[in-house]
Design an enzyme around this catalytic site. Sequence first.
Site, PDB file in Angstrom:
ATOM      1  N   ASP A 204       0.830  -1.200   0.000  1.00 57.49           N
ATOM      2  CA  ASP A 204       0.000   0.000   0.000  1.00 57.49           C
ATOM      3  C   ASP A 204       0.876   1.267   0.000  1.00 57.49           C
ATOM      4  OD1 ASP A 204      -2.850   0.882   0.525  1.00 57.49           O
ATOM      5  OD2 ASP A 204      -1.872   1.836   2.233  1.00 57.49           O
ATOM      6  N   GLU A 259       1.992  -0.295  -4.692  1.00 59.81           N
ATOM      7  CA  GLU A 259       1.047   0.740  -5.110  1.00 59.81           C
ATOM      8  C   GLU A 259       1.807   2.064  -5.098  1.00 59.81           C
ATOM      9  OE1 GLU A 259      -3.075   3.104  -4.018  1.00 59.81           O
ATOM     10  OE2 GLU A 259      -1.805   2.321  -2.442  1.00 59.81           O
TER      11      GLU A 259
HETATM   12  C1  GLC Z   1      -4.247   2.943  -0.642  1.00 60.34           C
HETATM   13  C2  GLC Z   1      -5.410   1.984  -0.572  1.00 60.34           C
HETATM   14  C3  GLC Z   1      -6.601   2.731  -0.054  1.00 60.34           C
HETATM   15  C4  GLC Z   1      -6.279   3.217   1.329  1.00 60.34           C
HETATM   16  C5  GLC Z   1      -5.019   4.083   1.328  1.00 60.34           C
HETATM   17  C6  GLC Z   1      -4.511   4.316   2.719  1.00 60.34           C
HETATM   18  O1  GLC Z   1      -4.434   3.947  -1.575  1.00 60.34           O
HETATM   19  O2  GLC Z   1      -5.629   1.382  -1.807  1.00 60.34           O
HETATM   20  O3  GLC Z   1      -7.749   1.932  -0.043  1.00 60.34           O
HETATM   21  O4  GLC Z   1      -7.350   3.962   1.830  1.00 60.34           O
HETATM   22  O5  GLC Z   1      -3.975   3.477   0.628  1.00 60.34           O
HETATM   23  O6  GLC Z   1      -4.018   3.112   3.259  1.00 60.34           O
END
Ligand code: GLC
Length: 513
Positions: A204, A259
């Site tokens: 994440d 991500e």
């Molecule tokens: C990422 C996740 C999202 C979450 C954020 C904070 O973007 O995909 O769902 O709210 O991180 O952890």
Amino acid sequence: MADAMDPPVFEGVVYQIYPRSFLDTSGDGIGDLAGIATQLDHLVWLGVDALWLSPIYRSPMADFGYDVADHTDVDPVFGTLADADALIAAAHERELQVWLDYVPNHTSDQHPWFQASRSSRDDPKRDWYVWRDPAPDGGPPNNWRAAFADVPAWTYDEATGQYYLHQFLPEQPDVNWANPQLREAMLDVLRFWKDRGIDGFRADVVHLIGKDPAYPDDPPEVAGVGRAGHHHLPEATAPHLRAIRRTLEAPPAAVMVGEVNLPDAAQVATYVGEDLLHLAFQFSLIHSPWRADHWRDIVRYVQGEFDAVGAWPTWVLGNHDNSRVASRVGRPGAARAAMVGLLMLRGVPFLYAGDELGLEDAVIPPDRVVDPGGRDGERAPIPWDGSARHGWAGEPWLPWPPAPEARNAAAQRADESSMLHLTRRLLALRRAETSLRTGGQEVLDVADAVLAFRRADDSGTHLVLINYLDEPLDAEVAGDWRIVVASDGAGEGGSYTGRLSPDQAVVLAEGER
Ligand code: GLC
């Protein structure tokens, strides 16, 4: 033409499960691990290679699991650690990998680490989070804004007289990877789950873990926008990614997709490489209109930028943070054509559960809104059958997506013309043909409203043509081609005539067979 010189670290297709919304067996209206386990045979039938589970850790659920309070336990709404072990074992028996969300940038404010950290300025864990003195006027240390909440990214802690950083909700304090003990504790989380059999991780907002120690103000043009993505410093994050990579490679080895939520695929690509991330999301297609010229530019650009760093790209059309692809493109036929693009492009596709059914976002009445980030629509429950509660044991936590009586797994399994069957045919084709899995790729100019690309290796060549308009189009290609898969099923097995139906995408193979 880009060739297959760099073998991908992972050749398969990853299926994202948002556990809360997948299938409830306990009766509380929240999906659970046991529910996922009941659908493994269905996912094998569909033909995906790996399941990625959004967070299942113990959590107060301020951000539905992205606020972790215990990295080594499963939240009771999802089940137990024993359920997780059983799910991993059952998936492995079926040759399905299991990937887990890993949330390295922050924890819950209820995590024992943060409880200790906030207890006193002298606590040994004080430096595990980011604490700063107030600005001279008593306000926050800089002008950063939090994501999802219209508040500063800093919250004042009365007891100890300092502010802590949270780039997301105040309930999600950022941890401090520059502290060696914190870093080791975060690496231990990976070790814990690798030892339980987890094959891969989705990390994440991993580009945010390296902080600029100066914590500079945002420039005026973005100040107050509340985009956590602005506070990234690649050179501060890279050493941590190297430590993560070493940890992942120690046996039992696991892969990671990061991500890296940045708008430019060129920026994303700098986080991927031999000693950095194995893979990183690039969300260009999620942010693109349904237009051939945009998709052509994106495919060429992404391919160029990832080839330049010798890395394999990813493709994503949907996830739990964005409006579903079927809602974005509007026409059901276009959603089917988009699925052809997702699964045939060179790279690792990530398929969001429910997109194979053509699900649209649910309409959420104001009194049912639960997500502070406005993402409830794409998190609606998956309808499994045509019964009153569509296979769910309890009344689900969010409303159903539109038309669940037709858009459910059982109805579409019984109907060979369904989007579910289309997805299955595409996955089977990708599995059978190395050219579509690991072969090279070249974008061709065939017609303005058509994305055309060639996939090829020593074993053969395929052409993919996508019509972005809801009208028929001429899309002539030289040579003799037959239709292997058509998004509307029309003409499969027959010769390609040089004309695409409205919203039609086709995968073509050379000559007769
Ligand atoms: C990422 C996740 C999202 C979450 C954020 C904070 O973007 O995909 O769902 O709210 O991180 O952890």
